[in-house]
Design a protein around this motif. Structure first.
Motif, PDB file in Angstrom:
ATOM      1  N   ILE A 287       5.858   0.259  -3.358  1.00 62.03           N
ATOM      2  CA  ILE A 287       4.910   1.415  -3.360  1.00 62.03           C
ATOM      3  C   ILE A 287       5.380   2.526  -4.559  1.00 62.03           C
TER       4      ILE A 287
ATOM      5  N   ASP B  98      -6.686   6.969   0.802  1.00 65.78           N
ATOM      6  CA  ASP B  98      -5.989   7.610  -0.237  1.00 65.78           C
ATOM      7  C   ASP B  98      -4.921   6.614  -1.092  1.00 65.78           C
ATOM      8  N   TYR B  99      -4.568   5.319  -0.324  1.00 60.69           N
ATOM      9  CA  TYR B  99      -3.797   4.592  -1.243  1.00 60.69           C
ATOM     10  C   TYR B  99      -4.629   4.211  -2.551  1.00 60.69           C
TER      11      TYR B  99
ATOM     12  N   SER C 170      -2.851   7.120   5.227  1.00 62.41           N
ATOM     13  CA  SER C 170      -3.696   6.236   4.370  1.00 62.41           C
ATOM     14  C   SER C 170      -3.189   6.352   2.896  1.00 62.41           C
ATOM     15  N   SER C 171      -2.317   7.383   2.556  1.00 68.55           N
ATOM     16  CA  SER C 171      -2.098   7.193   1.189  1.00 68.55           C
ATOM     17  C   SER C 171      -1.145   6.271   0.728  1.00 68.55           C
ATOM     18  N   LEU C 172      -0.158   5.645   1.762  1.00 67.67           N
ATOM     19  CA  LEU C 172       0.574   4.467   1.352  1.00 67.67           C
ATOM     20  C   LEU C 172      -0.035   3.086   1.890  1.00 67.67           C
ATOM     21  N   ASN C 173      -0.179   2.179   0.790  1.00 72.94           N
ATOM     22  CA  ASN C 173      -0.675   0.781   1.374  1.00 72.94           C
ATOM     23  C   ASN C 173       0.044   0.212   2.534  1.00 72.94           C
ATOM     24  N   PRO C 174      -0.487   0.091   3.725  1.00 74.80           N
ATOM     25  CA  PRO C 174       0.333  -0.785   4.939  1.00 74.80           C
ATOM     26  C   PRO C 174       0.852  -2.155   4.666  1.00 74.80           C
ATOM     27  N   ARG C 175       0.074  -2.804   3.636  1.00 78.20           N
ATOM     28  CA  ARG C 175       0.848  -4.073   3.204  1.00 78.20           C
ATOM     29  C   ARG C 175       1.719  -4.128   2.313  1.00 78.20           C
ATOM     30  N   LYS C 176       2.101  -3.031   1.781  1.00 79.01           N
ATOM     31  CA  LYS C 176       3.194  -3.135   0.942  1.00 79.01           C
ATOM     32  C   LYS C 176       4.626  -2.343   1.134  1.00 79.01           C
TER      33      LYS C 176
ATOM     34  N   TYR D  96       8.136  -1.206   5.629  1.00 74.28           N
ATOM     35  CA  TYR D  96       7.022  -0.925   5.372  1.00 74.28           C
ATOM     36  C   TYR D  96       6.585   0.349   5.907  1.00 74.28           C
TER      37      TYR D  96
ATOM     38  N   GLU E   2       5.297   1.135  -8.369  1.00 70.03           N
ATOM     39  CA  GLU E   2       3.909   0.784  -8.752  1.00 70.03           C
ATOM     40  C   GLU E   2       3.812   1.562 -10.200  1.00 70.03           C
TER      41      GLU E   2
ATOM     42  N   PHE F 215      -0.968  13.347  -1.716  1.00 72.36           N
ATOM     43  CA  PHE F 215      -1.993  13.461  -0.690  1.00 72.36           C
ATOM     44  C   PHE F 215      -1.868  13.969   0.386  1.00 72.36           C
ATOM     45  N   GLN F 216      -3.228  14.407   1.146  1.00 70.97           N
ATOM     46  CA  GLN F 216      -2.940  14.966   2.375  1.00 70.97           C
ATOM     47  C   GLN F 216      -2.586  14.076   3.539  1.00 70.97           C
ATOM     48  N   ASP F 217      -3.104  12.963   3.515  1.00 69.49           N
ATOM     49  CA  ASP F 217      -3.442  11.765   4.541  1.00 69.49           C
ATOM     50  C   ASP F 217      -2.185  10.943   4.493  1.00 69.49           C
TER      51      ASP F 217
ATOM     52  N   ARG G 156       7.332   8.566  -5.020  1.00 68.86           N
ATOM     53  CA  ARG G 156       6.119   7.944  -5.895  1.00 68.86           C
ATOM     54  C   ARG G 156       5.535   8.803  -6.847  1.00 68.86           C
TER      55      ARG G 156
ATOM     56  N   PHE H  13       4.708   1.720   8.011  1.00 64.31           N
ATOM     57  CA  PHE H  13       4.445   2.073   9.503  1.00 64.31           C
ATOM     58  C   PHE H  13       5.818   2.450  10.308  1.00 64.31           C
TER      59      PHE H  13
ATOM     60  N   ASN I 292      -5.526  -6.098   2.490  1.00 66.90           N
ATOM     61  CA  ASN I 292      -5.657  -5.512   3.706  1.00 66.90           C
ATOM     62  C   ASN I 292      -6.971  -5.937   4.299  1.00 66.90           C
TER      63      ASN I 292
END
Lengths: 287, 308, 321
Positions: B113, A175-176, B102-108, B150, B116, B97-99, B166, B152, A198
């Motif tokens: 975020i 989703d990201y 996964s809807s936030l980029n783990p590397r940012k 981050y 953006e 988003f539902q999830d 966002r 996580f 990633n």
């Protein structure tokens, strides 16, 4: 959980004695070879001296001399440098092409992806090395550059492209990526700034394992006479001395050091690669 | 003037097959759906998984390719524009988003975020941008020191708030919320829903609220559309749907809502059995060939039902 | 499934066509020709020109290709080797049996070595024996085929003299005798073991991972909690499930051997297809090179296909696409 991919990789290497030893040994060898090669006068090292041919190791020639009377140790250093050069160039270029192609193809799909998949399927059909050998033997004025170009185009990028494509497809379904699309981010920015970071750990471990594999492939091809040109000293060329039974049995100093060096280097790189591989997969990490 | 008007929207996916990999048929994910959303209003889109409700939401945002039909935004036809990566429309319509994982980029970092969309549409200095992000964080109830962290480092509920921050960064007029709370713990769900309502009042937002949970939808929406087999089976106000469900599918959904009063358990079970029996019995009356949904028919000024 | 197989075979045909055209096209750029090896110092330019005409080397490449293709399609004739002066199919036929023998023996040794090591490694996970086996896989992964072949040839062939150092059979042994068969085997063992020691890696990893996964799986835990003896848990539950896919991978291993055979056969001077390929390239013997590449391509695709089919038969959860 740590997010900085480089820190995770370094920690994984530091906690694996073999990987750490491999990394140190590899760096030391590469630095030594490159600096030593600078001190060698190449034209002097290439002069044939028939009176001095095939001397066993002695004080003046620690690894003996070759059939041209040249010092094998000097030849080994020059060969190692040339072999490292071609391997590094091949692996780096392969990584860049593979990442670009895999990322764009996996992210944008469409015709580009179709064409790429046809090419990769074509490759999966036969031993790619055979085709490389055919190509190499067809080129009239063959040089180091043509060999490098051939290896890059025909060999170095396909595996990486396949891997990165699959990983990009997986990331693209998250989703990201959809979020970035709805926020008006340019697709190229999404693929390079959002998706690519990633994939850093996968790319690094794949790069390392490819580096080891390419060292072996270059040696093998040069050994058969389809690698670096004859005039360029290389590890495969030194090992090829063993093809003559007289050299194999009576003059191991000609080929054994080169054989052991290539094996040792590949071993070091593979140890590092294995640690990086664990770093890329959270489930396999040791620390 | 309606904020968003969707007319006869169709989203088909080709099925490849045969020896040469030709298109042998289509999966009709959304098959002729029309609705309007007024400014500041919430439309609930309800259905089971695979009913096409998420695809409808995604098509509006350009995340799913529209096969036919058109979308009007503030009276302008933007069907062709939605797939473009940047347009004024993109600024006005956002998604939650539902999830939340996964809807936030783990590397940012959170700052990057939330910033953006701002960076895409507005030219702000670093300091101005930081101020905006802090404001947005405070709207969703997070303190400004979280900007350097981050994803996580946050819980599910906190992540969804970051997602909301966002989505509202560009002050949109419509937000598509795709099951925004179904991945969260029950205790956190109500909290996030209340935030969404507060923000709606504050920013005069319209929501397209996609959900499978009729309880949640009742809490959030004035109007409801019930979706089944890629089409609407019933459309009306909250009152129409909850008090006078007419399509047998809607009836089944409504009787399936759990009741917390244990004394009514037997009653409820009885009712469910009755409705279930009615569903089997009248299936052919409400569906062409037992599965195809009929076109909507107006039965009251606000109430539409798919009938033959 | 039959549709899938048919499609994969049908895709192969245009690919082979493109490949063969490509090779013929490139061949015209190649310096030198097959006749160079046959002409002596006293061959006049006129004789040379006649020779070129006899072998039709002056025709444009597409005409040569047409003639070649026509022969294959009409008569199953893959042309004549210029250097060997015999039909290509005859030469490849002889060499093929040598490579098949080598591949089969290598596959056999690979399984004999890999299966016990994979099982031991998994059973003693993270213990000394597992670590030693993993260390061995690193050595094998890091060893270029030519280097390992040369070192083995040096030690076991030249120094210890346990095995012959070249060829496929002792020239003194008469065909059909026991001595002949023994001599063949004697020539095969060293290259096959060398090759096998390097190709065990993937099976060891695969088997080790499978067993470890099954060991932790619910049905194995159930079996243990019911009181099934530990050795029966292994033979009856874990190994039965873990070994079958390994057997299915034989095709992949054989496909991997083809590339390796170019190197192995060259070092051991073993007259198989890999060595024939190298000598034909050096000798500019195009009908042979072409046919070999086609042949390898077909073999590779068939190996992959057979692997996929075996795996679907073994594991009903997997469908080939």
């Amino acid at each position: 959980m740590e997010t900085n991919a480089w820190k995770v990789m370094w920690r994984e290497i530091r906690h694996d004695k073999l990987a750490l030893l491999g990394l140190i040994l590899f760096v030391v060898t590469v630095v030594t070879v490159y600096t030593w090669a600078l001190t060698i006068d190449q034209s002097a090292a290439a002069i044939v001296n028939v009176r001095n041919m095939n001397q066993p190791p002695s004080r003046t020639h620690p690894l003996g001399t070759d059939p041209g009377g040249r010092d094998v140790l000097e030849q080994l250093v020059l060969s190692a440098r040339n072999s490292f050069n071609i391997t590094f160039i091949m692996t780096i270029a392969g990584a860049i092409i593979g990442i670009l192609v895999g990322l764009l193809s996996g992210f944008f799909g469409g015709h580009l992806d179709n064409v790429l998949m046809r090419i990769l399927d074509f490759y999966a059909m036969f031993p790619a090395l055979m085709l490389i050998i055919v190509f190499i033997s067809m080129i009239p004025s063959y040089s180091v550059v043509t060999f490098a170009v051939l290896m890059i185009v025909l060999w170095s990028w396909q595996g990486t492209a396949r891997l990165i494509r699959i990983k990009t497809l997986q990331q693209g379904a998250l989703d990201y990526v959809s979020a970035s699309k709805t926020m008006g981010t340019h697709p190229l920015v999404i693929s390079f700034r959002e998706v690519l970071p990633n994939l850093v750990s996968i790319i690094t471990s794949n790069f390392t394992l490819n580096l080891a594999m390419n060292m072996g492939v270059e040696t093998g091809l040069t050994f058969l006479g389809f690698g670096l040109p004859f005039a360029t000293p290389s590890l495969g060329r030194l090992i090829a001395y063993a093809q003559m039974p007289a050299n194999m049995t009576n003059r191991p100093w000609l080929w054994l050091p080169a054989a052991l060096l290539i094996f040792l280097m590949m071993l070091c790189v593979n140890f590092v690669g294995q640690a990086l591989n664990r770093a890329a997969d959270a489930k396999k990490r040791m620390v | 003037m309606a904020l968003l008007e969707v007319k006869d929207l169709k989203v088909y996916y080709p099925i490849k097959g045969g020896l040469l990999g030709r298109t042998v048929g289509y999966v009709k994910a959304v098959d002729g759906v029309s609705f309007t959303i007024e400014p500041g209003q919430t439309l609930g889109l309800v259905g089971e998984s695979g009913s096409g409700k998420s695809t409808t939401g995604k098509a509006i945002l350009g995340l799913a390719k529209i096969t036919s039909g058109c979308i009007l935004f503030e009276g302008k036809d933007i069907t062709e524009v939605v797939r473009k990566y940047r347009s004024p429309y993109k600024k006005s319509v956002q998604m939650i988003f539902q999830d939340v994982y996964s809807s936030l980029n783990p590397r940012k970092r959170v700052l990057d975020i939330i910033a953006e969309p701002i960076r895409n549409f507005e030219k702000l200095s670093k300091a101005e941008e930081r101020k905006r992000v802090d404001e947005l964080l405070s709207i969703v109830g997070l303190s400004s020191e979280n900007a350097k962290k981050y994803p996580f480092e946050f819980s599910g509920g906190q992540r969804q708030r970051i997602g909301v921050a966002r989505a509202i960064a560009l002050k949109p007029k419509l937000i598509v919320a795709d099951e925004p709370v179904s991945a969260l713990d029950l205790s956190v769900q109500a909290q996030v829903l209340n935030y969404l309502k507060d923000i709606q009042k504050e920013l005069k937002l319209a929501y397209l609220f996609v959900s499978h949970d009729l309880g949640v939808v009742r809490h959030m929406c004035e109007n409801l559309a019930i979706m089944h087999n890629s089409r609407f089976v019933e459309f009306g106000t909250r009152k129409d749907i909850y008090e006078n469900p007419t399509h047998i599918y809607t009836k089944r959904l409504i009787t399936a809502i759990p009741d917390i009063n244990p004394l009514k358990r037997n009653d409820n079970n009885e009712r469910r059995k009755l409705v279930s029996a009615e569903y089997e019995e009248k299936r052919n009356m409400f569906y062409r060939d037992g599965s195809q949904v009929y076109d909507l028919k107006q039965i009251k000024d606000t109430h539409y039902v798919a009938l033959p | 499934m039959w549709k899938t197989i048919l499609r994969r075979v049908l895709i192969l045909i245009p690919q082979l066509f493109v490949l063969s055209v490509l090779i013929f096209f490139l061949a015209q750029f190649m310096p030198g020709d097959a006749l160079r090896g046959m002409i002596g110092p006293d061959t006049t330019p006129e004789q040379y020109a006649i020779l070129r005409q006899i072998h039709r080397l002056d025709d444009p490449w597409y005409v040569q290709y047409g003639t070649w293709m026509e022969g294959i399609l009409a008569r199953g004739d893959f042309g004549r080797s210029v250097t060997h002066k015999r039909p290509v199919t005859d030469i490849i036929g002889e060499r093929m049996m040598n490579t098949v023998r080598l591949s089969l023996l290598t596959t056999l040794f690979t399984y004999i070595i890999a299966i016990p090591l994979g099982i031991f490694a998994a059973k003693k996970k993270d213990r000394f024996i597992d670590k030693s086996i993993m260390f061995y896989t690193f050595l094998a992964l890091s060893m270029p085929t030519v280097v390992f072949s040369i070192i083995n040839l040096f030690i076991f062939g030249f120094r210890l003299r346990w095995f012959p150092v070249r060829g496929s059979v002792d020239a003194m042994a008469a065909a059909g005798t026991l001595e002949h068969a023994v001599s063949r085997l004697h020539h095969l063992v060293l290259p096959a073991v060398t090759f096998a020691l390097l190709s065990t890696i993937s099976i060891i990893y695969f088997l080790r991972n499978e067993i470890i996964d099954y060991d932790a799986s619910d049905f194995v835990t159930t079996a243990r909690s019911k009181g099934v003896p530990e050795n029966k848990v292994y033979t009856g539950h874990i190994l039965r499930n873990a070994l079958l896919p390994v057997a299915g991978n034989a095709g992949l291993i054989i496909a991997g051997l083809f590339t390796g055979s170019i190197f192995i056969e060259s070092v051991f001077a073993y007259p198989g297809m890999g060595q024939l390929f190298v000598t034909s390239i050096v000798g500019r013997d195009f009908p042979v090179v072409n046919t070999l590449i086609m042949f390898y391509a077909i073999l590779t695709v068939v190996s992959y296909l057979v692997t996929d089919i075996l795996i679907t038969i073994i594991d009903p959860r997997i469908h080939i696409k």
